[in-house]
Scaffold this motif. Structure first.
Motif, mmCIF file in Angstrom:
data_model
loop_
_atom_site.group_PDB
_atom_site.id
_atom_site.type_symbol
_atom_site.label_atom_id
_atom_site.label_comp_id
_atom_site.label_asym_id
_atom_site.label_seq_id
_atom_site.Cartn_x
_atom_site.Cartn_y
_atom_site.Cartn_z
ATOM 1 N N GLU A 311 61.974 38.914 27.893
ATOM 2 C CA GLU A 311 61.850 40.351 28.125
ATOM 3 C C GLU A 311 62.632 41.151 27.087
ATOM 4 N N ASP A 312 63.643 40.545 26.513
ATOM 5 C CA ASP A 312 64.412 41.229 25.474
ATOM 6 C C ASP A 312 63.602 41.393 24.195
ATOM 7 N N GLY A 315 59.350 42.654 26.277
ATOM 8 C CA GLY A 315 59.289 43.593 27.379
ATOM 9 C C GLY A 315 59.110 42.923 28.730
ATOM 10 N N GLY A 337 58.292 46.936 35.531
ATOM 11 C CA GLY A 337 59.378 47.886 35.355
ATOM 12 C C GLY A 337 59.000 49.265 35.820
ATOM 13 N N LYS A 359 58.965 52.376 28.542
ATOM 14 C CA LYS A 359 59.970 51.330 28.334
ATOM 15 C C LYS A 359 59.967 50.269 29.433
ATOM 16 N N HIS A 360 59.258 50.501 30.516
ATOM 17 C CA HIS A 360 59.209 49.556 31.640
ATOM 18 C C HIS A 360 60.618 49.135 32.059
ATOM 19 N N ASP A 361 61.492 50.098 32.248
ATOM 20 C CA ASP A 361 62.895 49.762 32.446
ATOM 21 C C ASP A 361 63.402 49.923 33.878
ATOM 22 N N SER A 362 62.518 50.092 34.851
ATOM 23 C CA SER A 362 62.948 50.066 36.245
ATOM 24 C C SER A 362 63.311 48.629 36.634
#
Length: 534
Positions: A311-312, A315, A337, A359-362
């Motif tokens: 994922e780093d 994504g 995310g 960013k799909h950061d949830s």
């Protein structure tokens, strides 16, 4: 004729700008000989998690292509493949000869309506776009206020307003078809503050945070080309005389028009009622209904990527699952995310959907978990039976949510065991949640489909799909249960000449790109028949 180079593989860290040098090396030429290049397609080969590769197909132009092709046909070029390439260009038909006394009216500013209006404006037809909700900047404020516990606005919410339901969707731009019109739509989005990569990514995605800028930019282009967009202007009736559209009656007065594009979206239930009163032909259509399932994004990442933290690099992981049965259960609109959000268009009702930012950061991942509801489950042959089915369960969810649009939520193990459970699991819904028996929010056949399908999906994940999962619901707005009938060739309603049903609300699309393509194709039919004002 350009040349297509397929199977160009690069490591994840290699920037796209290095593709010409990689291709030149494979072909035995200098980089300077490549006059022009562009990526046609880019996908991820994830078969070996320790050696991930991007796989590109690239178009290049050389000075002496024929000679080069003959030479390359006689030697091995390693993994890359070389062939001639021709891409049919998009062409708008010539304007017809039938005069228009008034500009075309486009009802709705979702993807279908915006695309139709843009291309009409581009061709000199000066369309008038009528949007019942507010401009996207004001709409964002209204949505945020609602998420923070504020009042529900029936005209400015997650479904109504500039950009339609797509503005606060996940922003997926996947589409099963291909061709010049599909490429033209993707180019349209890319040119209006979208990402250039949507033209070639295998699974293009904009993100809910980027969509408002795209929508606003499209509207500004329409206005620059002579079109007009009117907000807080709800269409309340059609003026039809002797089977011909003569105009629309709106909350702001009457507007004359002999061409009206109906791009109303799948939740304009009051407009459906008006159409029935006016005798516009409509019919029942199967639609998707179910629940939304949520996991920690970390769980999804580990299932898909194993112990390697890919994922780093690439994504948040996503997934797609199907459990076959009497009624197939399948995932839909998976938001890696992402966030659970309310898909609400009328007071005293509650329904879920999902979205994610670019960013799909949830820390959460959610997905629709739905079945296609067949007509024999509608309970009636009335054209509105599907809507009534949606409303029945959405109203139950609202009352379970204490009349405050709280999201009903339940742990999956409690759902499968038939127990209510206790406590409110952590989740991504912003306004607040309440523990509730999700089975009470679905028709019995659908409850059975979910109970049968979940263990099958869990086996595909080797026992990790259900362990930390929660269910919310109902999920009932994936598509319209009504189709507004239209002629296949003219794209007009058989009930009223000059009335052009378009997009998801008309029952002819199922996503941002498909709705926009439908709007473009209808514009092409209009252009070929009517003369422009330019």
């Amino acid at each position: 004729m350009p040349i297509r180079i397929s199977n160009v593989r690069t490591a994840l860290e290699v920037p796209e700008s290095e593709l010409p040098s990689r291709i030149a090396k494979s072909l035995g030429i200098s980089v300077g000989e490549i006059e022009r290049w562009r990526i046609l397609r880019k996908s991820l080969d994830a078969r070996d998690s320790h050696a991930l590769k991007y796989v590109h197909t690239v178009e290049i132009t050389l000075a002496d292509e024929e000679a080069r092709l003959k030479k390359w046909s006689k030697r091995k070029l390693g993994p890359v493949k070389v062939d001639r390439f021709h891409e049919e260009p998009f062409r708008m038909p010539a304007s017809g000869s039938t005069p228009l006394e008034h500009p075309p009216v486009v009802v709705g500013s979702g993807p279908g309506g915006l695309a139709a209006a843009y291309f009409l404006a581009e061709q000199g037809y000066r369309p008038i776009v009528l949007e019942r909700g507010r401009a996207v900047r004001d709409r964002i404020h209204d949505v945020r206020e609602f998420d923070e516990g504020g009042p529900f606005d029936p005209e400015s919410n997650y479904l109504f307003g500039e950009g339609g339901a797509g503005t606060f969707s996940d922003g997926k731009l996947t589409y099963r078809g291909s061709g010049p019109d599909v490429r033209r739509i993707l180019q349209l989005f890319a040119d209006h503050k979208g990402k250039p990569s949507i033209l070639y990514d295998h699974r293009p995605h904009l993100g809910s945070n980027r969509l408002p800028a795209v929508v606003k930019s499209l509207r500004q282009s329409i206005e620059r080309m002579g079109g007009e967009v009117r907000f807080s202007c709800r269409v309340e009736d059609l003026d039809i005389v002797d089977g011909q559209v003569r105009g629309v009656m709106t909350s702001s007065g009457q507007i004359p028009a002999s061409v009206v594009i109906l791009a109303i979206g799948h939740s304009a239930r009051d407009t459906y009622s008006m159409l029935r009163e006016r005798g516009i032909a409509m019919e029942q259509k199967p639609f998707q209904m179910g629940v939304r399932i949520e996991h920690p994004q970390e769980t999804v990442n580990r299932v898909k990527y194993g112990s390697t933290h890919l994922e780093d690099q690439i994504g948040a992981a996503d997934y797609s699952l199907v459990a076959s049965g009497e009624h197939d259960l399948f995932t839909f609109c998976m938001c890696a995310g992402g966030y659970i959000m309310p898909s609400v268009s009328e007071p005293d009702a509650f329904c879920t959907n999902g979205m994610s930012l670019s960013k799909h950061d949830s820390p959460f991942a959610n997905s629709g978990l739905v079945v296609t509801v067949p007509l024999d489950q509608f309970g009636s042959r009335d054209v509105f039976a599907g809507i009534h089915l949606q409303q029945e369960h959405e109203r139950r969810a609202y009352h379970i949510g204490r009349g405050d649009y709280l999201c009903p939520i339940q742990r999956v193990d409690d759902f499968l065991a038939g127990r209510e459970g206790s406590g409110i699991p952590e989740n991504s819904y912003l306004r607040g949640s309440i523990n509730a028996p999700i089975a009470d929010l679905l028709p019995p056949f659908l409850v059975e489909a979910v109970r049968q399908g979940l263990p099958i999906m869990d086996s595909r994940w080797r026992g990790r799909f259900l362990k930390e999962a929660t269910l919310v619901g109902p999920e009932a707005r994936g598509s319209s249960p009504i189709r507004i009938v239209r002629d296949q060739e003219s794209r007009q309603s058989p009930s009223a000449e000059g009335l052009f049903p378009v997009g998801e609300g008309a029952g002819y699309a199922g996503g941002i790109v498909s709705a926009a393509v439908d709007g473009l194709r209808t514009t092409m039919a209009i252009v070929s028949q009517y003369a422009s004002f330019s």
